[in-house]
Design a protein around this motif. Structure first.
Motif, short mmCIF file in Angstrom:
data_model
loop_
_atom_site.label_atom_id
_atom_site.label_comp_id
_atom_site.label_asym_id
_atom_site.label_seq_id
_atom_site.Cartn_x
_atom_site.Cartn_y
_atom_site.Cartn_z
N GLN A 125 -5.73 -10.44 13.42
CA GLN A 125 -6.35 -9.29 12.51
C GLN A 125 -6.44 -9.28 11.05
OE1 GLN A 125 -2.68 -7.00 11.65
NE2 GLN A 125 -4.16 -4.74 11.01
N PHE A 127 -7.90 -8.17 8.08
CA PHE A 127 -7.44 -6.49 6.84
C PHE A 127 -7.42 -7.20 5.55
CE2 PHE A 127 -6.78 -2.62 10.91
CZ PHE A 127 -7.81 -3.42 11.74
N SER A 128 -6.46 -6.88 5.33
CA SER A 128 -5.88 -7.27 4.61
C SER A 128 -6.80 -8.42 3.23
CB SER A 128 -4.33 -8.07 3.96
OG SER A 128 -3.54 -7.43 4.79
N GLY A 133 -4.58 -4.27 -0.31
CA GLY A 133 -2.88 -4.64 0.74
C GLY A 133 -2.85 -3.14 1.32
N SER A 134 -1.69 -2.52 0.49
CA SER A 134 -1.02 -0.85 0.77
C SER A 134 -2.81 -0.49 1.07
CB SER A 134 -0.49 -0.56 0.26
OG SER A 134 0.57 -1.66 -0.22
N TRP A 158 -3.64 -13.56 4.16
CA TRP A 158 -2.30 -13.34 5.43
C TRP A 158 -2.46 -12.61 6.64
CZ3 TRP A 158 -2.39 -8.97 0.93
CH2 TRP A 158 -1.65 -10.02 -0.60
N SER A 160 -2.16 -13.44 10.03
CA SER A 160 -1.49 -14.00 11.37
C SER A 160 -2.04 -14.17 12.31
CB SER A 160 -0.42 -12.92 11.75
OG SER A 160 0.41 -12.74 10.48
N ILE A 357 7.18 -5.80 4.65
CA ILE A 357 5.83 -6.01 4.08
C ILE A 357 4.81 -5.57 5.57
CG2 ILE A 357 4.42 -7.03 2.88
CD1 ILE A 357 6.96 -8.35 1.65
N ARG A 358 4.79 -6.53 6.86
CA ARG A 358 4.36 -6.42 7.48
C ARG A 358 3.76 -5.51 7.99
NH1 ARG A 358 6.27 -10.87 11.22
NH2 ARG A 358 7.11 -12.05 10.35
N SER A 361 3.71 -2.05 4.31
CA SER A 361 5.23 -1.92 4.40
C SER A 361 5.65 -0.16 4.24
CB SER A 361 5.16 -1.31 2.04
OG SER A 361 4.56 -0.20 1.85
N GLU A 363 7.32 1.58 1.93
CA GLU A 363 7.07 3.26 1.17
C GLU A 363 5.89 3.50 1.98
OE1 GLU A 363 7.88 -0.30 -0.10
OE2 GLU A 363 9.63 0.39 -0.33
N ASN A 367 4.95 7.08 2.85
CA ASN A 367 4.00 8.12 2.59
C ASN A 367 3.49 9.35 3.90
OD1 ASN A 367 4.80 7.31 0.19
ND2 ASN A 367 2.85 6.27 -0.19
N GLU A 379 -0.34 11.98 -2.47
CA GLU A 379 -0.65 11.23 -3.59
C GLU A 379 -1.55 11.32 -4.27
OE1 GLU A 379 -0.44 7.21 -2.37
OE2 GLU A 379 1.57 7.38 -3.30
C1 LIG Z 1 4.82 -11.72 7.35
C2 LIG Z 1 2.99 -10.96 7.19
C3 LIG Z 1 2.33 -10.80 8.28
C4 LIG Z 1 1.16 -10.08 7.47
N1 LIG Z 1 -0.03 -10.10 8.96
C5 LIG Z 1 -1.31 -9.80 8.04
C6 LIG Z 1 -1.93 -9.59 8.98
O1 LIG Z 1 -2.66 -9.85 10.61
N2 LIG Z 1 -3.06 -8.87 9.28
C7 LIG Z 1 -3.77 -8.86 7.74
O2 LIG Z 1 -4.18 -8.05 7.79
N3 LIG Z 1 -2.50 -8.42 7.04
C8 LIG Z 1 -1.22 -8.61 7.19
N4 LIG Z 1 -0.08 -9.40 5.95
C9 LIG Z 1 -0.77 -7.79 5.05
C10 LIG Z 1 0.33 -7.08 5.36
O3 LIG Z 1 -0.61 -5.92 5.96
C11 LIG Z 1 0.67 -6.73 3.56
O4 LIG Z 1 1.34 -7.87 2.73
C12 LIG Z 1 0.50 -5.35 3.62
O5 LIG Z 1 0.19 -4.05 3.85
C13 LIG Z 1 1.37 -5.02 1.69
O6 LIG Z 1 -0.25 -5.39 0.83
P1 LIG Z 1 0.38 -6.30 -0.21
O7 LIG Z 1 0.56 -7.25 -0.04
O8 LIG Z 1 -1.13 -6.31 -1.09
O9 LIG Z 1 1.35 -5.24 -1.12
P2 LIG Z 1 1.14 -4.29 -2.09
O10 LIG Z 1 0.14 -3.54 -1.62
O11 LIG Z 1 0.19 -4.41 -3.70
O12 LIG Z 1 2.01 -3.34 -2.74
C14 LIG Z 1 2.84 -3.98 -3.62
C15 LIG Z 1 3.89 -2.89 -3.82
O13 LIG Z 1 3.81 -1.46 -3.40
C16 LIG Z 1 4.22 -0.59 -2.65
N5 LIG Z 1 3.11 0.71 -2.79
C17 LIG Z 1 1.80 -0.37 -2.60
N6 LIG Z 1 1.19 1.38 -3.06
C18 LIG Z 1 2.30 2.40 -2.99
C19 LIG Z 1 1.80 4.29 -2.53
N7 LIG Z 1 1.01 4.52 -2.70
N8 LIG Z 1 3.36 4.64 -2.96
C20 LIG Z 1 4.00 3.59 -2.51
N9 LIG Z 1 4.24 2.62 -3.11
C21 LIG Z 1 3.59 1.65 -3.24
C22 LIG Z 1 4.52 -1.51 -1.39
O14 LIG Z 1 5.00 -0.36 -0.77
C23 LIG Z 1 5.23 -2.43 -1.87
O15 LIG Z 1 6.55 -2.31 -2.25
C24 LIG Z 1 1.12 -9.37 6.64
C25 LIG Z 1 1.65 -9.67 5.67
C26 LIG Z 1 3.17 -10.49 5.89
C27 LIG Z 1 4.34 -10.07 5.19
#
Ligand SMILES: Cc1cc2nc3c(=O)[nH]c(=O)nc-3n(C[C@H](O)[C@H](O)[C@H](O)COP(=O)(O)OP(=O)(O)OC[C@H]3O[C@@H](n4cnc5c(N)ncnc54)[C@H](O)[C@@H]3O)c2cc1C
Length: 396
Positions: A125, A127-128, A133-134, A158, A160, A357-358, A361, A363, A367, A379
């Protein structure tokens, strides 16, 4: 309507690729510490003839056209069997497949679904991105139309399973001049095509299960576009709803319960190791066990609805709490020996934080529940209605 015994007998007939679960059954969950592709592939290859692994899918695509009640029966009985950890196959089985059933064309289903169901083709997948990410709708990987083809330029991170994958589900920006959610389109990408460069990253638990993926002048035919141009966000929401629902369920294999056993293996092991002489630890373990039972019943009930909705976020949060609860309680019960990084259960302990996180997250799941299930105020989203290209220039 299927009876438990009928399913049990049919699953027994699968033989070596699907043994009964015993007290000694040990396997990884969510791929932690394991690179085994074979056990899952053998099971899927054997299960596909009668559609046990994806019972609700159509027969012609490797399922058995099961209704929700029969699917629940199958899921319940499968827990008694040592279904291997299907982590390598989960994007296909749990996300790409159901999304293709909803949004794909007949030709796309014929092309991809059977390879998913029988385990011969792994999906990932994409996406990120580093800036998305979020805030997934902020992604910037570009897909530009060129005749009957699309040309891809950009980076994912990221991702996977990318290094095992034959196909990738990719969300790309096809129009930067409309608001961020409107300019996205979903595609399937051939992961071994020219222009697709997969670079594995090392995780803190030692796994190399996710990667950076760089796409430079990578081309795909328009027939691999999933859904209409500009409908990528809708398709992505389907993918994510299925991801949360399957992360909250037990489809991933690796987990289950010995038939007839009243005490699950993890609790029995803690008890046998004397961990319950500490009443606080015993209380903690029992709370986790009670929450697991309630979580399983809730997932069974949710399986009755055809399309997973925002409630999948609740299932994901429960599963995360359960994984962490098991891992931390087991670590704690090992006392001083647990400080060693080769002690039993260490890999789960060090994998546990990633669960929050995966797949979005904790949070973000809260939401979603707050806004879409409880109806609380949303929000502030100041960049929602302006063109993505302008928001990127710092208009907000
Ligand atoms: C083991 C693992 C496997 C993964 N596999 C995949 C994959 O196969 N494909 C893929 O596309 N992605 C994958 N990901 C990525 C994953 O979806 C993202 O890491 C996740 O969505 C968070 O995005 P970010 O790391 O950019 O953190 P950020 O979005 O930068 O968030 C940082 C922190 O801020 C908080 N935050 C952000 N926005 C808000 C909000 N609006 N309200 C409250 N809190 C908030 C988050 O909860 C987090 O604690 C994987 C991640 C991990 C750890």
């Amino acid at each position: 309507m299927l009876a438990d015994d009928e399913v049990r007998a049919a699953l027994d007939a699968i033989g070596d690729a699907l043994p009964r679960r015993t007290e000694n059954t040990r396997m990884s969950t969510m791929g932690a510490g394991s690179d085994d592709l074979e056990a899952g592939r053998r099971y899927l290859a054997a299960a596909v003839a009668e559609g046990w692994a994806v019972p609700t899918w159509p027969k012609r695509h490797g399922g058995r056209d099961a209704d929700p009640a029969d699917a629940r029966t199958i899921g319940r009985v499968l827990r008694e069997f040592a279904v291997p950890d299907l982590y390598p196959y989960m994007i296909g089985l749990g996300m790409a497949g159901p999304t293709l059933l909803q949004w794909g064309t007949d030709a796309q289903r014929d092309l991809w679904l059977r390879g998913i169901a029988n385990g011969s083709e792994i999906w990932c997948q994409m996406f990120s991105e580093p800036e998305a990410g979020s805030d997934l709708a902020n992604l910037g990987l570009r897909a530009v139309a060129d005749g009957d083809e699309w040309v891809l330029e950009g980076q994912k991170v990221w991702t996977s399973r990318a290094m095992w994958a034959r196909w990738g589900l990719l969300l790309a920006r096809t129009d930067p001049d409309v608001p961020k959610h409107a300019g996205l389109t979903m595609f399937a990408v051939d992961m071994v095509a020219p222009g697709v460069d997969v670079r594995p990253l090392v995780q803190m638990n030692g796994d190399k299960h996710f990667s950076e993926v760089f796409l430079a002048d990578a081309r795909l035919p328009d027939t691999w576009r999933i859904g209409a141009v500009g409908d990528g966000w809708k398709v992505a929401m389907t993918v994510l709803a299925h991801e949360r629902a399957s992360a909250g369920g037990e489809r991933g294999g690796g987990e289950g319960k010995v038939r007839g056993a009243r005490v699950p293996t993890w609790l029995r092991e803690l008890r046998d190791a004397g961990a319950f002489s500490d009443v606080v630890r015993r209380d903690r373990a029992m709370r986790i066990h009670a929450a697991d039972l309630a979580g399983n019943w809730t997932s069974d009930r949710a399986a009755a609805s055809k399309e997973p909705g925002p409630a999948g976020s609740g299932a994901k949060l429960r599963k995360v709490a359960s994984y962490k609860g098991h891992a931390y309680t087991a670590k704690d019960a090992r006392g001083a020996e647990g400080m060693l990084d080769d002690s039993d259960g260490h890999i789960d302990f060090i994998t546990a934080p990633s669960m929050s996180i995966r797949g979005g997250s904790d949070e973000i799941q809260r939401n979603i529940l707050g806004e879409r299930v409880l109806g609380l105020p949303g929000e502030p989203r100041v960049d929602r209605d302006i063109p993505w290209s302008q928001a990127r220039k710092g208009v907000i």
